[in-house]
Design an enzyme around this catalytic site. Structure first.
Site, PDB file in Angstrom:
ATOM      1  N   LYS A 279      -5.657 -15.866 -29.257  1.00 31.15           N
ATOM      2  CA  LYS A 279      -6.176 -15.429 -30.281  1.00 31.15           C
ATOM      3  C   LYS A 279      -6.753 -13.985 -30.242  1.00 31.15           C
ATOM      4  CE  LYS A 279     -10.294 -17.078 -33.132  1.00 31.15           C
ATOM      5  NZ  LYS A 279     -11.248 -18.390 -33.461  1.00 31.15           N
TER       6      LYS A 279
ATOM      7  N   ARG B 285      -4.103 -13.847 -36.692  1.00 29.95           N
ATOM      8  CA  ARG B 285      -4.417 -12.800 -35.383  1.00 29.95           C
ATOM      9  C   ARG B 285      -4.130 -14.075 -34.175  1.00 29.95           C
ATOM     10  NH1 ARG B 285     -10.859 -12.464 -34.927  1.00 29.95           N
ATOM     11  NH2 ARG B 285     -11.318 -14.173 -36.224  1.00 29.95           N
TER      12      ARG B 285
ATOM     13  N   ASP C 122      -8.897 -25.240 -43.591  1.00 30.25           N
ATOM     14  CA  ASP C 122      -7.799 -24.529 -42.449  1.00 30.25           C
ATOM     15  C   ASP C 122      -8.592 -24.513 -41.075  1.00 30.25           C
ATOM     16  OD1 ASP C 122      -9.474 -22.642 -44.132  1.00 30.25           O
ATOM     17  OD2 ASP C 122      -8.999 -21.105 -42.369  1.00 30.25           O
TER      18      ASP C 122
ATOM     19  N   ARG D  76      -7.027 -20.194 -25.861  1.00 30.13           N
ATOM     20  CA  ARG D  76      -7.715 -21.333 -26.290  1.00 30.13           C
ATOM     21  C   ARG D  76      -6.623 -22.562 -26.037  1.00 30.13           C
ATOM     22  NH1 ARG D  76      -9.729 -21.221 -32.353  1.00 30.13           N
ATOM     23  NH2 ARG D  76      -7.569 -21.230 -33.407  1.00 30.13           N
TER      24      ARG D  76
ATOM     25  N   GLY E 157      -2.534 -18.816 -42.442  1.00 32.16           N
ATOM     26  CA  GLY E 157      -1.790 -18.865 -41.232  1.00 32.16           C
ATOM     27  C   GLY E 157      -2.206 -18.207 -40.376  1.00 32.16           C
TER      28      GLY E 157
ATOM     29  N   ASP F 137      -6.680  -6.690 -38.926  1.00 28.32           N
ATOM     30  CA  ASP F 137      -6.024  -6.191 -37.717  1.00 28.32           C
ATOM     31  C   ASP F 137      -5.275  -7.041 -36.811  1.00 28.32           C
ATOM     32  OD1 ASP F 137      -8.092  -7.155 -36.658  1.00 28.32           O
ATOM     33  OD2 ASP F 137      -8.898  -5.289 -36.161  1.00 28.32           O
ATOM     34  N   GLY F 138      -5.409  -8.086 -36.858  1.00 24.19           N
ATOM     35  CA  GLY F 138      -4.664  -9.227 -36.079  1.00 24.19           C
ATOM     36  C   GLY F 138      -5.464  -9.136 -34.588  1.00 24.19           C
TER      37      GLY F 138
HETATM   38  P1  AMP Z   1     -11.298 -18.003 -40.067  1.00 22.69           P
HETATM   39  O1  AMP Z   1     -12.204 -18.051 -41.180  1.00 22.69           O
HETATM   40  O2  AMP Z   1     -11.723 -17.019 -38.996  1.00 22.69           O
HETATM   41  O3  AMP Z   1     -10.665 -19.011 -39.254  1.00 22.69           O
HETATM   42  O4  AMP Z   1      -9.776 -16.887 -40.504  1.00 22.69           O
HETATM   43  C1  AMP Z   1      -9.379 -17.246 -41.739  1.00 22.69           C
HETATM   44  C2  AMP Z   1      -8.199 -16.610 -41.840  1.00 22.69           C
HETATM   45  O5  AMP Z   1      -8.039 -15.230 -41.674  1.00 22.69           O
HETATM   46  C3  AMP Z   1      -7.064 -17.150 -40.764  1.00 22.69           C
HETATM   47  O6  AMP Z   1      -5.666 -17.254 -41.428  1.00 22.69           O
HETATM   48  C4  AMP Z   1      -6.956 -16.004 -39.726  1.00 22.69           C
HETATM   49  O7  AMP Z   1      -6.013 -15.960 -39.178  1.00 22.69           O
HETATM   50  C5  AMP Z   1      -7.246 -14.667 -40.511  1.00 22.69           C
HETATM   51  N1  AMP Z   1      -8.170 -13.614 -40.005  1.00 22.69           N
HETATM   52  C6  AMP Z   1      -9.254 -13.697 -39.361  1.00 22.69           C
HETATM   53  N2  AMP Z   1      -9.350 -12.586 -38.598  1.00 22.69           N
HETATM   54  C7  AMP Z   1      -8.302 -11.712 -38.721  1.00 22.69           C
HETATM   55  C8  AMP Z   1      -8.143 -10.560 -38.186  1.00 22.69           C
HETATM   56  N3  AMP Z   1      -9.004  -9.957 -37.650  1.00 22.69           N
HETATM   57  N4  AMP Z   1      -6.914 -10.181 -38.521  1.00 22.69           N
HETATM   58  C9  AMP Z   1      -5.957 -10.868 -39.164  1.00 22.69           C
HETATM   59  N5  AMP Z   1      -6.361 -12.103 -39.721  1.00 22.69           N
HETATM   60  C10 AMP Z   1      -7.405 -12.505 -39.492  1.00 22.69           C
HETATM   61 MG    MG Z   2      -9.657 -20.339 -38.955  1.00 21.72          MG
END
Ligand code: AMP
Ligand code: MG
Length: 472
Positions: free
Chosen positions: A109, A89, A245, A173, A86, A121-122
């Site tokens: 984002k 962040r 995802d 974005r 989900g 940390d979002g």
């Molecule tokens: P990504 O591989 O960057 O597409 O991220 C995979 C998952 O990790 C997604 O659900 C993102 O929302 C979550 N995510 C990545 N970085 C963060 C962050 N700094 N804080 C919270 N969720 C994150």
């Molecule tokens: Mg992603």
């Protein structure tokens, strides 16, 4: 407030289990770093005051008509299924209908934690925000479907990553939607068939209105993904994290993390430091696109009444994908050699050039850009081998009067080179946005032979960036 966004939201009307509605978490000191005024105009956004733009796209002010929400999805990450991901962040602010009549998501984002943040940390730090900004805009200028960058705002807050404290930022974005393969997977995995049907209908109406039911949607997504990945290959792009995802139903490139354009050609090239097995290596991308679409097929068939027939249909659709990829690849690489209607007989000519480039570590962009000129041979150490290939190519293109024109509009002259991205980020961290501006300006016209020569140059040995980190 002088900023107006003509929101027209639909995702927020879907069942409550599809998302979590919540406002962004305000940041300390928003400062506008970049704003894509032409894109804003395309979206019908009326914005003049930088302070207003900064406060809205930092998430400190929720503009009228926005319905911020974090979307739920799941996904296969490096082959392993994660039943719940989900927007950890990110927040969808809402949707607008752009000047061309296309519905577009506007998403923040780095806008703070959500129920899907897990341990994160979002937030986002400045480096990946500017990297995504530049690379996605470069992709757009290359004519490849992609999410786009509307704004980058510094948060005035430190972000903690492996490297230590880094400046925080928020990227805005714009996407045709944020529906992913993983959005279907979450409902299929949970056995929420009604939700899966609702999502399928929504996706068809939004992206492929001509598609007939779930299998029609699958066929459309497979075709779009085949075209997309062939397009990536033809510009030397490595996505880096082709998890389900990060695979958009719309066929747009999404989620620029540890991505990169290749300098020296290498089939096995990987940039992501966390991709130890080379799952998402350059040459593996077509196979992974098929694998991702097979996961979409698996999710979609959960809603079918006649499961046996659905499995048969879905299998046939997914099995057609390698052929679609091959055809799209041949068309694109044929065009790179000036061949208007390449046939399978032309394939060895393309493959033999790539094999020479691989052996000699020839620069991908500059080799194709130099073909037909005296400098092409400079890309090769084995000049005799290149000369032999060149003679074959000259013979083949003798019957192609438009070869030069086709190549000029197909072979890019400039890419966001990895070492330049690193230098740009380093400068921005030090408060200097000039390298960012320079890249944005040059990358807007990637086929212009009079591009900034310094930005066209491959890295020196010292400048080579061996990996990009997932500490985004
Ligand atoms: P990504 O591989 O960057 O597409 O991220 C995979 C998952 O990790 C997604 O659900 C993102 O929302 C979550 N995510 C990545 N970085 C963060 C962050 N700094 N804080 C919270 N969720 C994150
Ligand atoms: Mg992603």
């Amino acid at each position: 407030m002088t900023l107006h966004i003509p929101f027209d939201n639909t995702y927020a009307t879907l069942p409550a289990g599809f998302y979590t509605a919540q406002p962004p978490t305000a940041v300390k000191a928003p400062e506008l770093l970049a704003f894509n005024a032409p894109l804003a105009a395309l979206l019908g956004i009326n914005a003049t005051d930088p302070a207003d733009i900064a406060t809205v796209f930092a998430g400190n002010t929720v503009p009228d008509g926005a319905a911020p929400l974090a979307q739920l999805y799941a996904g296969h990450q490096f082959g392993n299924f994660n039943p719940q991901l989900g927007d950890g962040r990110a927040l969808l602010l809402g949707e607008v209908i752009d000047q061309s009549g296309t519905r577009r998501d506007i998403q923040l984002k780095g806008s703070g934690p959500t129920p899907y943040s897990r341990m994160g940390d979002g937030r986002a730090w400045l480096g990946p925000v500017l990297r995504e900004y530049v690379v996605s805009e470069a992709m757009h200028a290359l004519g490849i479907p992609t999410t786009r960058a509307l704004a980058a705002v510094a948060s005035g807050e430190p972000i903690w990553r492996e490297q230590g404290a880094l400046p925080g930022a928020v990227l805005t974005r714009v996407a045709a939607s944020h529906l992913r393969v993983g959005t279907f997977q979450v409902f299929a995995h949970r056995g929420q068939v009604e939700d899966l049907k609702t999502l399928t209908d929504y996706a068809i109406a939004r992206h492929y209105p001509q598609a007939d039911g779930p299998m029609g949607l699958l066929a459309a997504v497979c075709a779009a993904q085949a075209e997309l990945v062939a397009a990536w290959m033809a510009v030397g792009f490595i996505h880096g994290v082709m998890n389900t995802d990060n695979c958009a139903i719309s066929g747009e490139t999404i989620d620029y993390g540890p991505c990169a354009f290749m300098d020296a050609y290498d089939e096995a090239r990987v940039f992501s430091s966390i991709d130890q097995q080379g799952r998402y290596a350059f040459g593996n991308q077509p196979r992974i696109a098929v694998w991702n679409c097979a996961q979409l097929a698996t999710a979609l068939i959960r809603q079918m009444d006649d499961m046996d027939a659905a499995v048969e249909d879905a299998t046939a659709i997914v099995h057609a994908m390698p052929g679609q990829l091959q055809a799209a690849w041949l068309k694109r690489f044929g065009a790179k050699l000036g061949l208007s209607t390449p046939t399978p007989e032309d394939q060895p000519l393309i493959e033999d050039l790539l094999a020479l480039m691989q052996t000699d570590g020839a620069d991908f962009t500059n080799t194709f850009a130099a073909l037909g000129t005296d400098t092409a041979q400079d890309q090769f150490t084995d000049r005799a081998a290149f000369a032999a290939w060149n003679a074959r190519w000259q013979a083949r293109t003798a019957s192609e009067p438009e070869a030069g024109a086709l190549m000029a509009r197909t072979n890019q002259r400039i890419i966001p080179r990895n070492h330049r991205m690193e230098q740009m980020i380093e400068a921005a961290v030090a408060g200097d946005m000039a390298p960012f501006q320079r890249e944005i300006a040059a990358l807007a016209t990637p086929f212009d032979p009079a591009s900034d020569p310094d930005l066209m140059r491959p890295p020196t040995t010292q400048e080579i960036v061996p990996a990009t980190f997932c500490g985004t």
